[in-house]
Design an enzyme around this catalytic site. Structure first.
Site, mmCIF file in Angstrom:
data_model
loop_
_atom_site.group_PDB
_atom_site.id
_atom_site.type_symbol
_atom_site.label_atom_id
_atom_site.label_comp_id
_atom_site.label_asym_id
_atom_site.label_seq_id
_atom_site.Cartn_x
_atom_site.Cartn_y
_atom_site.Cartn_z
ATOM 1 N N TYR A 215 -12.775 6.446 -7.049
ATOM 2 C CA TYR A 215 -14.079 5.907 -7.456
ATOM 3 C C TYR A 215 -15.113 6.984 -7.728
ATOM 4 O O TYR A 215 -15.744 7.004 -8.761
ATOM 5 C CB TYR A 215 -14.586 4.899 -6.415
ATOM 6 C CG TYR A 215 -13.755 3.626 -6.490
ATOM 7 C CD1 TYR A 215 -14.078 2.637 -7.398
ATOM 8 C CD2 TYR A 215 -12.622 3.460 -5.701
ATOM 9 C CE1 TYR A 215 -13.301 1.495 -7.527
ATOM 10 C CE2 TYR A 215 -11.832 2.322 -5.823
ATOM 11 C CZ TYR A 215 -12.182 1.339 -6.737
ATOM 12 O OH TYR A 215 -11.398 0.230 -6.876
ATOM 13 N N ARG B 67 -1.621 -5.486 -11.367
ATOM 14 C CA ARG B 67 -1.351 -5.166 -9.961
ATOM 15 C C ARG B 67 -2.092 -6.166 -9.078
ATOM 16 O O ARG B 67 -3.301 -6.336 -9.220
ATOM 17 C CB ARG B 67 -1.821 -3.742 -9.650
ATOM 18 C CG ARG B 67 -1.798 -3.413 -8.176
ATOM 19 C CD ARG B 67 -2.139 -1.951 -7.905
ATOM 20 N NE ARG B 67 -2.223 -1.748 -6.465
ATOM 21 C CZ ARG B 67 -3.366 -1.543 -5.791
ATOM 22 N NH1 ARG B 67 -4.523 -1.451 -6.429
ATOM 23 N NH2 ARG B 67 -3.342 -1.410 -4.489
ATOM 24 N N ASN C 246 -6.160 5.554 -5.874
ATOM 25 C CA ASN C 246 -7.398 4.814 -6.145
ATOM 26 C C ASN C 246 -8.534 5.816 -6.117
ATOM 27 O O ASN C 246 -8.668 6.578 -5.163
ATOM 28 C CB ASN C 246 -7.649 3.749 -5.072
ATOM 29 C CG ASN C 246 -6.634 2.616 -5.136
ATOM 30 O OD1 ASN C 246 -5.798 2.574 -6.041
ATOM 31 N ND2 ASN C 246 -6.716 1.709 -4.181
ATOM 32 N N GLU D 209 -4.439 1.809 0.431
ATOM 33 C CA GLU D 209 -5.472 2.600 1.103
ATOM 34 C C GLU D 209 -5.386 2.575 2.627
ATOM 35 O O GLU D 209 -6.277 2.046 3.305
ATOM 36 C CB GLU D 209 -6.865 2.136 0.658
ATOM 37 C CG GLU D 209 -7.076 2.208 -0.841
ATOM 38 C CD GLU D 209 -8.529 1.951 -1.258
ATOM 39 O OE1 GLU D 209 -9.336 1.546 -0.414
ATOM 40 O OE2 GLU D 209 -8.847 2.186 -2.435
ATOM 41 N N HIS E 82 -2.772 -5.491 1.396
ATOM 42 C CA HIS E 82 -4.124 -5.100 0.990
ATOM 43 C C HIS E 82 -5.068 -5.681 2.044
ATOM 44 O O HIS E 82 -5.908 -6.532 1.759
ATOM 45 C CB HIS E 82 -4.414 -5.604 -0.429
ATOM 46 C CG HIS E 82 -5.500 -4.857 -1.148
ATOM 47 N ND1 HIS E 82 -5.312 -4.255 -2.377
ATOM 48 C CD2 HIS E 82 -6.792 -4.612 -0.820
ATOM 49 C CE1 HIS E 82 -6.451 -3.686 -2.773
ATOM 50 N NE2 HIS E 82 -7.367 -3.883 -1.849
ATOM 51 N N GLU F 135 -6.392 2.139 -9.091
ATOM 52 C CA GLU F 135 -7.725 1.538 -9.129
ATOM 53 C C GLU F 135 -8.716 2.587 -9.612
ATOM 54 O O GLU F 135 -8.687 3.726 -9.153
ATOM 55 C CB GLU F 135 -8.208 1.077 -7.734
ATOM 56 C CG GLU F 135 -7.496 -0.129 -7.186
ATOM 57 C CD GLU F 135 -8.027 -0.559 -5.815
ATOM 58 O OE1 GLU F 135 -9.201 -0.254 -5.485
ATOM 59 O OE2 GLU F 135 -7.252 -1.199 -5.090
HETATM 60 C C1 FCB Z 1 -11.054 -0.231 -2.985
HETATM 61 C C2 FCB Z 1 -10.246 -1.442 -2.569
HETATM 62 C C3 FCB Z 1 -10.471 -2.657 -3.441
HETATM 63 C C4 FCB Z 1 -11.925 -2.786 -3.809
HETATM 64 C C5 FCB Z 1 -12.433 -1.502 -4.408
HETATM 65 C C6 FCB Z 1 -13.855 -1.565 -4.907
HETATM 66 O O1 FCB Z 1 -11.252 0.577 -1.867
HETATM 67 O O2 FCB Z 1 -8.873 -1.156 -2.576
HETATM 68 O O3 FCB Z 1 -9.989 -3.781 -2.770
HETATM 69 O O4 FCB Z 1 -12.638 -3.119 -2.674
HETATM 70 O O5 FCB Z 1 -12.327 -0.479 -3.465
#
Ligand code: FCB
Length: 453
Positions: A298, A79, A296, A168, A123, A357
């Site tokens: 984290y 991607r 995405n 995002e 992006h 992500e």
């Molecule tokens: C996300 C973004 C990516 C990168 C990661 C760590 O929010 O999409 O570009 O910055 O975090």
């Protein structure tokens, strides 16, 4: 020791992700126009280590080598995003053929190497010329985005099947226009909210443009959202309400329009006069059915009520980008990913999902093992493995998850955090542009090869 492996469905896609401004460099070559990130990253103090994406990973010149590495690591899916200002330097009007040729050659090289391209159109690198006309605050930008989407689909839609409109929207809207930490560096809630509406509108306008311009019979189009699993800091009614506002601003503000055609009522009334202007018909356009959504993810959020806190009167008890010492506090986040995926399934009619992500930053160090350079990033392997386990569990419970992409293919320019945060499966030495495969890269190649963890 338990050696049982968890197997994924046969059609499951394993890959990794990048974004144009974070890796390409070549910021003023072959007719590329400036973007808001070129401007922002050169404002003193905006990037914590004073770096910029001017060169980044020099991927523009090294994409063949980078694709060869992906192949070596058994990556079958990739991607990436295209830079709007490389293709249409002023954001509208004149097309830059060299920009199109670059992406066309990138796509061909991926396909020659057996790697399926997943293309994100936006992006965060808005052409600067459009920012000068008001950027995403100007409704016309949404129509220019749809025109750009159409150009890309006309040129690549014979070979690219997977399209993502935006990456995002929450970040583009709020981090860039309310927190001022990303381009264009503004700090105004009303602006951020109007921007979010125009970005969503542009998504809805782009979906049919991509579909009609693509010639591939298998075109699928979606959007990528950063979603958060939110927990209140305590069972106190004020904390519970704060967590619900956080969920409203981060998750429902984007999911409800896309899947239900309306903004959440509680957030419209919270925002009051700052709420965006919505023209008749907009919500119908925004909720145009799509083929999938990218998620995405984290870390989870723990939210407390704080009248002196942010625009939601909240305070975050956990923030992402935590390093080694604090890693243990991420312990529960894989379970949060599982819950989040199930929640999307339950609340939004079980859409097809990809994890577009997932990854973690570490202070990676190069070491020599058996005469070869490597990076011992075992904590990253641990993080990825646990999150893949959560994804597996979500699949077992009926979530229509089709793939998982690691952030990131290689270390890159991490926006306002510069090159201080490394997320890659491959280490980049920014002095020499040498690429060094990390232990996580080797590990992930086995996941991809065996379709199991
Ligand atoms: C996300 C973004 C990516 C990168 C990661 C760590 O929010 O999409 O570009 O910055 O975090």
């Amino acid at each position: 020791m338990n050696h049982t492996r968890l197997h994924f469905p046969n059609d499951f896609s394993w890959g990794s992700s990048t974004a144009s401004y974070q890796i390409e460099g070549a910021c003023d070559e072959d007719g590329r126009g400036r973007s808001i990130w070129d401007t922002f990253s050169h404002i003193p103090g905006s990037i914590i280590d004073g770096t910029s994406g001017d060169i980044a990973c020099d991927h523009y010149h090294r994409y063949r080598e980078d694709i060869a590495l992906m192949r070596q690591l058994n990556q079958r899916h990739y991607r990436f995003s295209t830079s709007w200002s490389r293709v249409i330097p002023e954001g509208s009007g004149q097309i830059n053929q060299s920009g199109l040729d670059f992406y066309s050659s990138l796509v061909d090289t991926l396909l020659e190497n057996g790697i399926t391209p997943y293309l994100t159109l936006y992006h965060w690198d808005l052409p600067q010329a459009l920012q000068e006309k008001g950027g995403w605050q100007n409704r016309d930008t949404a129509y220019q985005f749809a025109a750009y989407a159409q150009v890309m689909a006309e040129h690549l839609g014979d070979r690219v099947n997977h399209w993502m409109t935006h990456n995002e929207p929450w970040v583009s809207s709020f981090v860039g226009n309310l927190y001022g930490e990303h381009a264009p560096g503004l700090k105004d809630l009303g602006t951020a909210l109007q921007v979010s509406h125009h970005i969503l509108l542009s998504h809805g306008l782009a979906v049919p443009a991509i579909r009609s311009a693509s010639t591939s019979p298998d075109t699928s189009v979606g959007i990528v959202n950063n979603l958060e699993w939110v927990e209140p800091a305590s069972s106190d009614a004020a904390d519970v309400a704060a967590a619900s506002r956080h969920d409203g601003a981060f998750n429902r503000w984007f999911l409800d329009p896309i899947f239900k055609g309306s903004y959440p009522e509680d957030m419209l009334s919270w925002y009051g006069n700052d709420a965006p202007e919505i023209a008749p018909g907009d919500m119908r356009i925004i909720s145009t059915p799509t083929d999938f959504m990218g998620v995405n993810y984290y870390t989870r959020r723990i939210i407390a009520h704080d009248p002196h806190g942010d625009f939601l009167h909240t305070r975050r008890v956990i923030w992402p980008f935590i390093d080694r010492a604090e890693y243990e506090s991420w312990e529960k986040t894989p379970e949060a990913l599982y819950r989040l995926l199930v929640r999307v399934k339950d609340d939004y009619d079980n859409p097809v999902l990809y994890i577009t992500e997932n990854g973690t930053p570490l202070q990676d160090q190069v070491s020599i093992t058996d005469g070869k350079k490597t990076v011992h990033d075992e904590l990253r392997i641990d993080y990825l493995k646990r999150h893949m386990g959560a994804a597996w569990q979500a699949l077992a419970d009926g979530v229509r998850l089709k793939g998982y992409f690691v952030w990131s293919t290689l270390d890159n320019f991490e926006w306002n955090l510069g090159t201080s945060k490394r997320f890659g499966l491959v280490y980049v030495d920014y002095e020499t542009q040498e690429r060094i495969i990390k232990e996580s890269g080797k590990w992930f190649s086995e996941v991809s090869r065996t379709n199991s963890i």
